[in-house]
Design an enzyme around this catalytic site. Structure first.
Site, PDB file in Angstrom:
ATOM      1  N   GLU A 234     -18.356 -50.182  28.431  1.00  0.00           N
ATOM      2  CA  GLU A 234     -19.102 -49.584  29.557  1.00  0.00           C
ATOM      3  C   GLU A 234     -20.479 -49.121  29.104  1.00  0.00           C
ATOM      4  O   GLU A 234     -20.610 -48.643  27.980  1.00  0.00           O
ATOM      5  CB  GLU A 234     -18.298 -48.407  30.123  1.00  0.00           C
ATOM      6  CG  GLU A 234     -16.982 -48.866  30.714  1.00  0.00           C
ATOM      7  CD  GLU A 234     -16.056 -47.712  31.103  1.00  0.00           C
ATOM      8  OE1 GLU A 234     -16.493 -46.552  31.079  1.00  0.00           O
ATOM      9  OE2 GLU A 234     -14.897 -47.996  31.410  1.00  0.00           O
TER      10      GLU A 234
ATOM     11  N   ARG B 163      -8.266 -47.131  30.449  1.00  0.00           N
ATOM     12  CA  ARG B 163      -9.384 -47.376  29.553  1.00  0.00           C
ATOM     13  C   ARG B 163      -9.555 -48.889  29.449  1.00  0.00           C
ATOM     14  O   ARG B 163      -8.557 -49.625  29.391  1.00  0.00           O
ATOM     15  CB  ARG B 163      -9.100 -46.831  28.154  1.00  0.00           C
ATOM     16  CG  ARG B 163      -9.208 -45.341  28.029  1.00  0.00           C
ATOM     17  CD  ARG B 163     -10.670 -44.874  28.030  1.00  0.00           C
ATOM     18  NE  ARG B 163     -10.786 -43.436  27.870  1.00  0.00           N
ATOM     19  CZ  ARG B 163     -10.928 -42.582  28.873  1.00  0.00           C
ATOM     20  NH1 ARG B 163     -10.987 -42.991  30.123  1.00  0.00           N
ATOM     21  NH2 ARG B 163     -11.041 -41.284  28.633  1.00  0.00           N
TER      22      ARG B 163
ATOM     23  N   HIS C 144     -16.207 -46.686  36.678  1.00  0.00           N
ATOM     24  CA  HIS C 144     -15.483 -45.561  36.053  1.00  0.00           C
ATOM     25  C   HIS C 144     -15.602 -44.293  36.897  1.00  0.00           C
ATOM     26  O   HIS C 144     -16.136 -43.275  36.442  1.00  0.00           O
ATOM     27  CB  HIS C 144     -15.997 -45.326  34.625  1.00  0.00           C
ATOM     28  CG  HIS C 144     -15.029 -44.556  33.772  1.00  0.00           C
ATOM     29  ND1 HIS C 144     -14.866 -44.773  32.431  1.00  0.00           N
ATOM     30  CD2 HIS C 144     -14.148 -43.550  34.073  1.00  0.00           C
ATOM     31  CE1 HIS C 144     -13.957 -43.950  31.940  1.00  0.00           C
ATOM     32  NE2 HIS C 144     -13.504 -43.196  32.932  1.00  0.00           N
TER      33      HIS C 144
HETATM   34  C1  8YV Z   1     -14.451 -39.122  33.102  1.00  0.00           C
HETATM   35  C2  8YV Z   1     -12.286 -39.918  32.067  1.00  0.00           C
HETATM   36  O1  8YV Z   1     -15.073 -40.346  33.119  1.00  0.00           O
HETATM   37  O2  8YV Z   1     -10.912 -38.042  32.185  1.00  0.00           O
HETATM   38  C3  8YV Z   1     -11.208 -39.047  31.571  1.00  0.00           C
HETATM   39  O3  8YV Z   1     -10.616 -39.383  30.543  1.00  0.00           O
HETATM   40  O4  8YV Z   1     -12.488 -40.980  31.601  1.00  0.00           O
HETATM   41  C4  8YV Z   1     -13.066 -39.452  33.232  1.00  0.00           C
HETATM   42  O5  8YV Z   1     -12.449 -38.567  34.033  1.00  0.00           O
HETATM   43  C5  8YV Z   1     -15.221 -38.431  32.125  1.00  0.00           C
HETATM   44  O6  8YV Z   1     -14.714 -37.830  31.075  1.00  0.00           O
HETATM   45  C6  8YV Z   1     -16.520 -37.895  32.675  1.00  0.00           C
HETATM   46  O7  8YV Z   1     -17.520 -38.463  31.985  1.00  0.00           O
END
Ligand code: 8YV
Length: 322
Positions: free
Chosen positions: A268, A239, A286
């Site tokens: 982001e 993150r 991301h």
């Molecule tokens: C995805 C993520 O960006 O799994 C996560 O925590 O940050 C990512 O796999 C996401 O949730 C899809 O928008």
């Protein structure tokens, strides 16, 4: 796909709190009455229908704060399309007995693959090499030499499921693997350092894959970057909040570290202009879990959790107790 509600005429109302993958949205539309990001686009309209909302579909980047949860008296479940749920106030949900689910395991390979891709890209300067050829510079002579990856030292911040998948890949590159985590994992066989700073001082590549949230905010600060040193590279696939972005920009500008490979950012989709101007940085938007195969598996799990909940079956992947 059967409707996960009392009847097709009276579907369950669901609030979607992020821009979700279109096939996930299709599944939701097939089974629920969907209110897509209404809390952002029309908060007054949300107030009107709030008492009917029984579910939230969120993403890993979603913010579901206590205030939003408090606005939804009938809320029963928050299903996160992602492994990270640092944006969800899980404590507030638990107080009300609201279930929270995420999509663990299915994205381990993709995120670990991307971590290695960023290690290789930033060290071997793959994006720069691609540009070099496209811009017709090859004929004038070779590219400057890059940095060898095989046999170097890799430090992993967070030896969870994805951290271990990164370590397995790095082992195939004959890398010496070390890690830091809240507690030592003796069975892993990897060298443990009690802090990111101590780890950084002993590795060539520092890969960050620890959960986000208050407990890890700016864990990678100026001090850690100084310890990583001018030959060291930072890779972040966790993150943006885990890295002090201003300190990182400063470290890259001043040559305190050699370079960085970044898939995640503090705010982001905004990436500091200073980062984009640097030649020793590789950035991706991301995309850790962004493959067809993995997104399908994430959808099956995120939607499957909602189906399970509304048909009275056990949840497929509730988040672990805190
Ligand atoms: C995805 C993520 O960006 O799994 C996560 O925590 O940050 C990512 O796999 C996401 O949730 C899809 O928008």
């Amino acid at each position: 796909m059967p409707a996960p509600s009392s009847s097709a005429d009276d579907p369950v109302d669901i609030l979607v709190t992020a821009r979700l993958w279109p096939p996930m949205m299709e599944s939701l539309h097939g089974a629920f009455r969907v209110h897509d990001r209404l809390h952002q686009t029309d908060p007054a309209a949300l107030v009107a229908i709030a008492p009917r909302i029984r579910a939230i579909a969120a993403s890993g980047e979603s913010k579901v704060p206590r205030e939003l949860i408090a606005q939804l008296p009938a809320l029963e479940i928050i299903s996160v399309f992602g492994v990270g749920y640092d944006g969800i106030d899980v404590a507030a949900a638990r107080e009300r007995g609201i279930a929270v689910t995420n999509t663990p395991e299915v994205l381990n390979d993709d995120v670990a693959d991307l971590a290695m891709a960023l290690v290789l890209s930033v060290a071997r300067r793959i994006p720069q090499a691609d540009r070099f050829v496209r811009e017709g510079k090859w004929a004038a002579g070779p590219m400057p030499l890059a940095r060898k990856v095989s046999g170097t030292r890799l430090g992993i911040v967070g030896l969870g499921r994805i951290g271990k998948a990164i370590a397995r890949r790095a082992a195939a590159f004959d890398m010496q693997i070390a890690y830091t985590a809240r507690s030592e994992k003796v069975d892993s066989g990897y060298a443990y350092f009690p802090s990111p700073r101590a780890l950084a001082a002993n590795v060539d590549f520092l890969v960050v894959i620890t959960p986000g949230g208050a407990g890890t905010r700016k864990l990678i600060d100026a001090d850690v970057l100084r310890a990583l040193g001018k030959e060291g590279y930072l890779v972040n696939v966790a993150r943006g909040s885990v890295v002090d972005e201003a300190a990182l920009v400063e470290a890259l500008l001043s040559g305190t570290i050699a370079g960085a490979g970044l898939d995640v950012f503090e705010s982001e989709p905004n990436v500091p202009a200073a980062l984009l101007g640097l030649d020793n940085v590789v950035v991706t938007p991301h995309i850790g879990s962004a493959t067809w195969q993995t997104r399908r598996a994430m959808k099956d799990l995120a939607f499957g959790n909602l189906q399970a909940h509304f048909s009275g079956r056990p949840l497929l992947s509730p988040v672990p107790p805190t």
